[in-house]
Design a protein around this motif. Structure first.
Motif, PDB file in Angstrom:
ATOM      1  N   VAL A   1       0.839  -1.202   0.000  1.00 30.54           N
ATOM      2  CA  VAL A   1       0.000   0.000   0.000  1.00 30.54           C
ATOM      3  C   VAL A   1       0.876   1.254   0.000  1.00 30.54           C
ATOM      4  N   VAL A   2       1.888   1.284   0.854  1.00 27.51           N
ATOM      5  CA  VAL A   2       2.769   2.454   0.937  1.00 27.51           C
ATOM      6  C   VAL A   2       3.501   2.676  -0.381  1.00 27.51           C
ATOM      7  N   VAL A   3       4.066   1.623  -0.943  1.00 24.41           N
ATOM      8  CA  VAL A   3       4.787   1.748  -2.214  1.00 24.41           C
ATOM      9  C   VAL A   3       3.824   2.153  -3.329  1.00 24.41           C
ATOM     10  N   GLY A   4       2.654   1.558  -3.354  1.00 25.92           N
ATOM     11  CA  GLY A   4       1.663   1.894  -4.378  1.00 25.92           C
ATOM     12  C   GLY A   4       1.239   3.347  -4.316  1.00 25.92           C
ATOM     13  N   ILE A   5       0.946   3.835  -3.121  1.00 23.86           N
ATOM     14  CA  ILE A   5       0.570   5.241  -2.963  1.00 23.86           C
ATOM     15  C   ILE A   5       1.749   6.134  -3.339  1.00 23.86           C
ATOM     16  N   GLY A   6       2.955   5.760  -2.904  1.00 26.11           N
ATOM     17  CA  GLY A   6       4.150   6.539  -3.243  1.00 26.11           C
ATOM     18  C   GLY A   6       4.336   6.666  -4.741  1.00 26.11           C
ATOM     19  N   TYR A   7       4.225   5.557  -5.451  1.00 28.36           N
ATOM     20  CA  TYR A   7       4.369   5.588  -6.908  1.00 28.36           C
ATOM     21  C   TYR A   7       3.277   6.434  -7.552  1.00 28.36           C
ATOM     22  N   ALA A   8       2.055   6.336  -7.023  1.00 26.62           N
ATOM     23  CA  ALA A   8       0.935   7.094  -7.591  1.00 26.62           C
ATOM     24  C   ALA A   8       1.150   8.600  -7.464  1.00 26.62           C
ATOM     25  N   ILE A   9       1.823   9.028  -6.413  1.00 30.93           N
ATOM     26  CA  ILE A   9       2.043  10.468  -6.226  1.00 30.93           C
ATOM     27  C   ILE A   9       3.428  10.908  -6.686  1.00 30.93           C
ATOM     28  N   GLY A  10       4.148  10.027  -7.374  1.00 33.81           N
ATOM     29  CA  GLY A  10       5.412  10.416  -7.995  1.00 33.81           C
ATOM     30  C   GLY A  10       6.666  10.207  -7.166  1.00 33.81           C
ATOM     31  N   LEU A  11       6.581   9.455  -6.096  1.00 34.07           N
ATOM     32  CA  LEU A  11       7.764   9.189  -5.276  1.00 34.07           C
ATOM     33  C   LEU A  11       8.474   7.949  -5.794  1.00 34.07           C
ATOM     34  N   ARG A  12       9.806   8.019  -5.882  1.00 32.45           N
ATOM     35  CA  ARG A  12      10.603   6.887  -6.356  1.00 32.45           C
ATOM     36  C   ARG A  12      11.780   6.681  -5.413  1.00 32.45           C
ATOM     37  N   PRO A  13      11.972   5.437  -4.953  1.00 27.00           N
ATOM     38  CA  PRO A  13      13.135   5.148  -4.110  1.00 27.00           C
ATOM     39  C   PRO A  13      14.333   4.745  -4.964  1.00 27.00           C
ATOM     40  N   TYR A  14      15.510   5.025  -4.460  1.00 33.81           N
ATOM     41  CA  TYR A  14      16.709   4.449  -5.070  1.00 33.81           C
ATOM     42  C   TYR A  14      17.797   4.368  -4.015  1.00 33.81           C
ATOM     43  N   ILE A  15      18.740   3.476  -4.241  1.00 34.67           N
ATOM     44  CA  ILE A  15      19.790   3.191  -3.269  1.00 34.67           C
ATOM     45  C   ILE A  15      21.009   4.067  -3.563  1.00 34.67           C
ATOM     46  N   THR A  16      21.520   4.716  -2.526  1.00 33.36           N
ATOM     47  CA  THR A  16      22.729   5.528  -2.640  1.00 33.36           C
ATOM     48  C   THR A  16      23.918   4.666  -2.232  1.00 33.36           C
ATOM     49  N   MET A  17      24.852   4.475  -3.147  1.00 38.01           N
ATOM     50  CA  MET A  17      25.984   3.604  -2.843  1.00 38.01           C
ATOM     51  C   MET A  17      27.326   4.348  -2.806  1.00 38.01           C
ATOM     52  N   SER A  18      27.281   5.687  -2.678  1.00 38.03           N
ATOM     53  CA  SER A  18      28.539   6.417  -2.512  1.00 38.03           C
ATOM     54  C   SER A  18      28.409   7.332  -1.308  1.00 38.03           C
ATOM     55  N   GLY A  19      29.526   7.812  -0.836  1.00 30.81           N
ATOM     56  CA  GLY A  19      29.535   8.686   0.331  1.00 30.81           C
ATOM     57  C   GLY A  19      29.614  10.158  -0.017  1.00 30.81           C
ATOM     58  N   SER A  20      29.314  10.510  -1.257  1.00 31.27           N
ATOM     59  CA  SER A  20      29.488  11.896  -1.674  1.00 31.27           C
ATOM     60  C   SER A  20      28.557  12.874  -0.963  1.00 31.27           C
ATOM     61  N   MET A  21      27.479  12.387  -0.378  1.00 28.84           N
ATOM     62  CA  MET A  21      26.544  13.272   0.327  1.00 28.84           C
ATOM     63  C   MET A  21      26.587  13.101   1.843  1.00 28.84           C
ATOM     64  N   GLU A  22      27.612  12.404   2.345  1.00 32.33           N
ATOM     65  CA  GLU A  22      27.758  12.277   3.799  1.00 32.33           C
ATOM     66  C   GLU A  22      27.960  13.666   4.397  1.00 32.33           C
ATOM     67  N   PRO A  23      27.470  13.974   5.542  1.00 31.37           N
ATOM     68  CA  PRO A  23      26.657  13.161   6.446  1.00 31.37           C
ATOM     69  C   PRO A  23      25.153  13.279   6.201  1.00 31.37           C
ATOM     70  N   ALA A  24      24.729  14.117   5.252  1.00 30.65           N
ATOM     71  CA  ALA A  24      23.291  14.302   5.013  1.00 30.65           C
ATOM     72  C   ALA A  24      22.636  13.006   4.558  1.00 30.65           C
ATOM     73  N   ILE A  25      23.294  12.291   3.656  1.00 30.39           N
ATOM     74  CA  ILE A  25      22.789  11.007   3.166  1.00 30.39           C
ATOM     75  C   ILE A  25      23.920  10.000   3.309  1.00 30.39           C
ATOM     76  N   HIS A  26      23.697   8.979   4.116  1.00 33.03           N
ATOM     77  CA  HIS A  26      24.725   7.976   4.366  1.00 33.03           C
ATOM     78  C   HIS A  26      24.816   6.979   3.213  1.00 33.03           C
ATOM     79  N   THR A  27      26.005   6.469   2.999  1.00 35.35           N
ATOM     80  CA  THR A  27      26.204   5.395   2.026  1.00 35.35           C
ATOM     81  C   THR A  27      25.282   4.240   2.403  1.00 35.35           C
ATOM     82  N   GLY A  28      24.613   3.659   1.415  1.00 32.54           N
ATOM     83  CA  GLY A  28      23.708   2.548   1.670  1.00 32.54           C
ATOM     84  C   GLY A  28      22.303   2.975   2.058  1.00 32.54           C
ATOM     85  N   SER A  29      22.015   4.264   1.949  1.00 32.75           N
ATOM     86  CA  SER A  29      20.667   4.749   2.277  1.00 32.75           C
ATOM     87  C   SER A  29      19.725   4.549   1.099  1.00 32.75           C
ATOM     88  N   VAL A  30      18.439   4.509   1.394  1.00 28.69           N
ATOM     89  CA  VAL A  30      17.416   4.579   0.351  1.00 28.69           C
ATOM     90  C   VAL A  30      16.942   6.020   0.331  1.00 28.69           C
TER      91      VAL A  30
END
Length: 166
Positions: free
Chosen positions: A21-50
């Motif tokens: 339900v959460v993923v379906g609603i998210g997709y319907a309103i334009g939200l998309r998840p993706y995995i961050t695999m670099s540390g270029s945005m540390e500390p705001a976004i940690h490596t391995g974050s969604v």
């Protein structure tokens, strides 16, 4: 023991339903998840974050200091901070990087604004996408289904036993 398995089975179905339900609603309103695999945005976004991207956000909505997602020349999706907005495009920089990426984002490469990230969850999803992870998911699903089938058969047999005793 039987009630524990029943509880685990019901919990599994509940979590699966809520996630769908959460993923379906998210997709319907334009939200998309993706995995961050670099540390270029540390500390705001940690490596391995969604990271969750608002794909319905427009290029014109971007403001200085927003974290934006864009398609890099390699085709990979990148999230960096907008540090300057010009006529030519948006200049970005990873928080952990010392120098700017330059003008990386144009109307064509812009994918959305990063709304939030869930630290380290990306590691779990990345592992689940491997053959080993898929096997674990398959085994868990088969175990839950098998338990429910066995439970239904036992209940039917118990009802038959009660009817015969009467």
């Amino acid at each position: 023991m039987k009630t524990l398995f029943k509880w685990i089975s019901n919990f599994f179905y509940f979590v699966l339903l809520v996630a769908m339900v959460v993923v379906g609603i998210g997709y319907a309103i334009g939200l998309r998840p993706y995995i961050t695999m670099s540390g270029s945005m540390e500390p705001a976004i940690h490596t391995g974050s969604v990271c969750v991207i608002d794909t319905k956000a427009t290029y014109d909505e971007v403001q200085k200091d927003d974290m934006i997602a864009f398609a890099a020349s390699s085709g990979m999706l990148v999230t960096h901070r907008a540090i300057n907005i010009t006529e030519e495009g948006i200049e970005t920089k990873g928080d952990a990087n010392e120098i700017s990426d330059g003008i990386t984002t144009t109307r064509e490469t812009f994918r959305g604004i990063t709304l939030f990230s869930i630290p380290y969850l990306g590691y779990v999803f990345a592992k689940l996408q491997t053959p080993y992870g898929m096997a674990i998911i398959g085994i868990l699903i088969l175990a839950v289904v098998a338990f429910n089938i066995i439970d239904a058969i036992e209940e039917k047999n118990m009802k038959n036993l009660v009817i015969k005793e009467e």
